[in-house]
Design a protein around this motif. Structure first.
Motif, PDB file in Angstrom:
ATOM      1  N   VAL A 203       0.844  -1.201   0.000  1.00 23.70           N
ATOM      2  CA  VAL A 203       0.000   0.000   0.000  1.00 23.70           C
ATOM      3  C   VAL A 203       0.875   1.244   0.000  1.00 23.70           C
ATOM      4  O   VAL A 203       0.558   2.249  -0.651  1.00 23.70           O
ATOM      5  N   LEU A 204       1.986   1.187   0.720  1.00 26.03           N
ATOM      6  CA  LEU A 204       2.943   2.301   0.684  1.00 26.03           C
ATOM      7  C   LEU A 204       3.467   2.489  -0.737  1.00 26.03           C
ATOM      8  O   LEU A 204       3.607   3.632  -1.211  1.00 26.03           O
ATOM      9  N   TRP A 205       3.732   1.402  -1.418  1.00 27.86           N
ATOM     10  CA  TRP A 205       4.184   1.472  -2.802  1.00 27.86           C
ATOM     11  C   TRP A 205       3.107   2.120  -3.682  1.00 27.86           C
ATOM     12  O   TRP A 205       3.410   2.924  -4.568  1.00 27.86           O
ATOM     13  N   LEU A 206       1.842   1.791  -3.416  1.00 32.27           N
ATOM     14  CA  LEU A 206       0.741   2.423  -4.147  1.00 32.27           C
ATOM     15  C   LEU A 206       0.751   3.937  -3.936  1.00 32.27           C
ATOM     16  O   LEU A 206       0.580   4.708  -4.882  1.00 32.27           O
ATOM     17  N   LEU A 207       0.965   4.362  -2.697  1.00 29.00           N
ATOM     18  CA  LEU A 207       1.036   5.789  -2.392  1.00 29.00           C
ATOM     19  C   LEU A 207       2.174   6.468  -3.167  1.00 29.00           C
ATOM     20  O   LEU A 207       2.019   7.584  -3.660  1.00 29.00           O
ATOM     21  N   ILE A 208       3.301   5.782  -3.258  1.00 33.47           N
ATOM     22  CA  ILE A 208       4.442   6.337  -3.990  1.00 33.47           C
ATOM     23  C   ILE A 208       4.112   6.457  -5.476  1.00 33.47           C
ATOM     24  O   ILE A 208       4.399   7.479  -6.121  1.00 33.47           O
ATOM     25  N   VAL A 209       3.486   5.425  -6.025  1.00 35.13           N
ATOM     26  CA  VAL A 209       3.099   5.451  -7.443  1.00 35.13           C
ATOM     27  C   VAL A 209       2.111   6.588  -7.691  1.00 35.13           C
ATOM     28  O   VAL A 209       2.225   7.331  -8.684  1.00 35.13           O
ATOM     29  N   GLU A 210       1.137   6.751  -6.792  1.00 39.23           N
ATOM     30  CA  GLU A 210       0.163   7.830  -6.941  1.00 39.23           C
ATOM     31  C   GLU A 210       0.852   9.196  -6.868  1.00 39.23           C
ATOM     32  O   GLU A 210       0.487  10.124  -7.605  1.00 39.23           O
ATOM     33  N   ALA A 211       1.832   9.318  -5.982  1.00 34.68           N
ATOM     34  CA  ALA A 211       2.573  10.578  -5.868  1.00 34.68           C
ATOM     35  C   ALA A 211       3.330  10.880  -7.162  1.00 34.68           C
ATOM     36  O   ALA A 211       3.383  12.039  -7.610  1.00 34.68           O
ATOM     37  N   VAL A 212       3.917   9.850  -7.765  1.00 35.60           N
ATOM     38  CA  VAL A 212       4.637  10.034  -9.032  1.00 35.60           C
ATOM     39  C   VAL A 212       3.663  10.464 -10.129  1.00 35.60           C
ATOM     40  O   VAL A 212       3.967  11.362 -10.939  1.00 35.60           O
ATOM     41  N   ILE A 213       2.483   9.844 -10.158  1.00 33.93           N
ATOM     42  CA  ILE A 213       1.479  10.217 -11.163  1.00 33.93           C
ATOM     43  C   ILE A 213       1.044  11.669 -10.969  1.00 33.93           C
ATOM     44  O   ILE A 213       0.917  12.438 -11.928  1.00 33.93           O
ATOM     45  N   HIS A 214       0.826  12.058  -9.710  1.00 32.50           N
ATOM     46  CA  HIS A 214       0.464  13.448  -9.418  1.00 32.50           C
ATOM     47  C   HIS A 214       1.562  14.401  -9.867  1.00 32.50           C
ATOM     48  O   HIS A 214       1.278  15.460 -10.452  1.00 32.50           O
ATOM     49  N   ALA A 215       2.810  14.043  -9.582  1.00 36.90           N
ATOM     50  CA  ALA A 215       3.929  14.903  -9.960  1.00 36.90           C
ATOM     51  C   ALA A 215       4.024  15.039 -11.480  1.00 36.90           C
ATOM     52  O   ALA A 215       4.298  16.126 -12.011  1.00 36.90           O
ATOM     53  N   THR A 216       3.786  13.933 -12.180  1.00 34.75           N
ATOM     54  CA  THR A 216       3.803  13.972 -13.642  1.00 34.75           C
ATOM     55  C   THR A 216       2.687  14.862 -14.170  1.00 34.75           C
ATOM     56  O   THR A 216       2.885  15.669 -15.087  1.00 34.75           O
ATOM     57  N   ALA A 217       1.489  14.722 -13.564  1.00 33.42           N
ATOM     58  CA  ALA A 217       0.350  15.544 -13.979  1.00 33.42           C
ATOM     59  C   ALA A 217       0.622  17.020 -13.715  1.00 33.42           C
ATOM     60  O   ALA A 217       0.190  17.892 -14.468  1.00 33.42           O
ATOM     61  N   ALA A 218       1.358  17.307 -12.642  1.00 29.20           N
ATOM     62  CA  ALA A 218       1.661  18.701 -12.278  1.00 29.20           C
ATOM     63  C   ALA A 218       2.516  19.381 -13.328  1.00 29.20           C
ATOM     64  O   ALA A 218       2.503  20.615 -13.439  1.00 29.20           O
ATOM     65  N   THR A 219       3.261  18.593 -14.111  1.00 34.95           N
ATOM     66  CA  THR A 219       4.089  19.198 -15.162  1.00 34.95           C
ATOM     67  C   THR A 219       3.220  19.820 -16.251  1.00 34.95           C
ATOM     68  O   THR A 219       3.691  20.658 -17.024  1.00 34.95           O
ATOM     69  N   PHE A 220       1.953  19.387 -16.312  1.00 37.58           N
ATOM     70  CA  PHE A 220       0.997  19.977 -17.257  1.00 37.58           C
ATOM     71  C   PHE A 220       0.181  21.077 -16.591  1.00 37.58           C
ATOM     72  O   PHE A 220      -0.868  21.474 -17.093  1.00 37.58           O
ATOM     73  N   HIS A 221       0.663  21.502 -15.428  1.00 36.47           N
ATOM     74  CA  HIS A 221       0.048  22.577 -14.655  1.00 36.47           C
ATOM     75  C   HIS A 221      -1.361  22.174 -14.205  1.00 36.47           C
ATOM     76  O   HIS A 221      -1.640  21.002 -14.015  1.00 36.47           O
ATOM     77  N   TYR A 222      -2.262  23.143 -14.076  1.00 36.01           N
ATOM     78  CA  TYR A 222      -3.564  22.880 -13.464  1.00 36.01           C
ATOM     79  C   TYR A 222      -4.417  21.922 -14.287  1.00 36.01           C
ATOM     80  O   TYR A 222      -5.206  21.157 -13.739  1.00 36.01           O
ATOM     81  N   GLY A 223      -4.240  21.942 -15.602  1.00 33.75           N
ATOM     82  CA  GLY A 223      -5.034  21.050 -16.450  1.00 33.75           C
ATOM     83  C   GLY A 223      -4.746  19.592 -16.161  1.00 33.75           C
ATOM     84  O   GLY A 223      -5.666  18.777 -16.049  1.00 33.75           O
ATOM     85  N   GLY A 224      -3.459  19.261 -16.015  1.00 37.43           N
ATOM     86  CA  GLY A 224      -3.101  17.883 -15.722  1.00 37.43           C
ATOM     87  C   GLY A 224      -3.608  17.440 -14.370  1.00 37.43           C
ATOM     88  O   GLY A 224      -4.144  16.329 -14.221  1.00 37.43           O
ATOM     89  N   LEU A 225      -3.464  18.293 -13.355  1.00 37.67           N
ATOM     90  CA  LEU A 225      -3.946  17.951 -12.016  1.00 37.67           C
ATOM     91  C   LEU A 225      -5.459  17.818 -12.004  1.00 37.67           C
ATOM     92  O   LEU A 225      -6.008  16.957 -11.319  1.00 37.67           O
ATOM     93  N   PHE A 226      -6.138  18.687 -12.758  1.00 42.82           N
ATOM     94  CA  PHE A 226      -7.603  18.652 -12.801  1.00 42.82           C
ATOM     95  C   PHE A 226      -8.099  17.322 -13.353  1.00 42.82           C
ATOM     96  O   PHE A 226      -9.045  16.724 -12.827  1.00 42.82           O
ATOM     97  N   VAL A 227      -7.456  16.839 -14.403  1.00 42.84           N
ATOM     98  CA  VAL A 227      -7.859  15.560 -14.995  1.00 42.84           C
ATOM     99  C   VAL A 227      -7.509  14.399 -14.074  1.00 42.84           C
ATOM    100  O   VAL A 227      -8.257  13.423 -13.968  1.00 42.84           O
ATOM    101  N   MET A 228      -6.382  14.505 -13.378  1.00 42.43           N
ATOM    102  CA  MET A 228      -5.906  13.377 -12.591  1.00 42.43           C
ATOM    103  C   MET A 228      -6.686  13.168 -11.296  1.00 42.43           C
ATOM    104  O   MET A 228      -6.682  12.063 -10.753  1.00 42.43           O
ATOM    105  N   VAL A 229      -7.363  14.183 -10.787  1.00 43.74           N
ATOM    106  CA  VAL A 229      -8.089  14.007  -9.526  1.00 43.74           C
ATOM    107  C   VAL A 229      -9.130  12.894  -9.626  1.00 43.74           C
ATOM    108  O   VAL A 229      -9.092  11.932  -8.842  1.00 43.74           O
TER     109      VAL A 229
END
Length: 256
Positions: A203-229
């Motif tokens: 489950v900790l690994w899942l949290l890390i993977v989710e954090a990486v996905i969030h960080a990747t989405a953040a590179t697309f600024h608010y649009g990426g984060l908005f879609v990823m939520v």
């Protein structure tokens, strides 16, 4: 009713795949509902901000009576919390419907479910209380140890940090567990510990993977984060189903 372990092991990449596929069943419904929730929260944010500004004695709003400032702050915060609860419940209901193989229509998201919302609020409050109590205990122990040697103060701080990380991971699915696993907030927290402890590192690994996905989405600024939520809600719910089962134990999907 408490959720019991299903005996399944969490497969993180499968959860990501299943969650993304669920989101793709009705992406516009997920995103439009998220926009709707954001629009509805704006007036309450404005009301709370106005009340807070008056309480802070900002000159521009000195025309407001101080009592009215407190009233506006309370009304704004209560309204904001209610709308956020409505939004979370709607997203979880939509994610669960999509993971069941159905395309959720917009009514699946927007339906108000009072009992589920209050149940979720109770679980979140209980979560905060547990962290607060642990913090107070660590602080008191630190005071006692400080009387012996100032260097010992760090011990309860480290212990609190370890506990907080462990507890955070065990409650990774608190929202889903509160809405779908148990109608009792204490049972929701307890079953999170019982079910996740054997798979804590995964489950900790899942949290890390989710954090990486969030960080990747953040590179697309608010649009990426908005879609990823909403996509992340689907991924987390897919992981929950692997560990806790795919049964709606509380009737969240049943019409009111």
């Amino acid at each position: 009713m408490a959720t019991t372990p299903t005996g399944s092991n969490l497969q993180v990449l499968k959860a990501v795949e299943d969650g993304w596929n669920a989101f793709c069943k009705a992406p516009w419904s997920f995103l439009l509902f998220q926009i709707l929730v954001g629009v509805v929260t704006l007036p309450f944010i404005g009301i709370a901000a106005l009340g807070g500004t008056r309480i802070a004695a900002v000159k521009e709003v000195a025309w407001l009576h101080p009592v009215l400032g407190y009233l506006l702050l309370v009304v704004g915060l209560i309204g904001y919390i209610i709308v956020v609860l409505w939004g979370i419940v709607g997203l979880i209901r939509g994610a669960w419907t999509a993971l069941d193989g159905q395309k959720p229509d917009f009514a699946v998201f927007t339906r108000w479910d009072q009992s589920s919302s209050w149940r979720l609020l109770g679980s979140l409050i209980l979560y905060i209380v547990v962290i607060a109590v642990a913090s107070v205990i660590a602080y008191l122990i630190g005071l006692g140890l400080g009387q012996i040697n100032q260097a010992l103060i760090v011990i309860p701080s480290i212990a609190l940090a370890i506990f907080a990380i462990w507890f955070l991971v065990t409650q990774q699915f608190l929202v889903q567990n509160s809405l779908l696993g148990s109608k009792n907030s204490a049972n929701a927290l307890r079953s999170g510990i019982d079910v996740i402890n054997p798979s804590w590192w995964i489950v900790l690994w899942l949290l890390i993977v989710e954090a990486v996905i969030h960080a990747t989405a953040a590179t697309f600024h608010y649009g990426g984060l908005f879609v990823m939520v909403p996509a992340m809600v689907c991924i987390s719910t897919a992981a929950y189903r692997q560990l806790f089962g795919s049964t709606d134990n509380t009737g969240l999907l049943k019409p009111n």
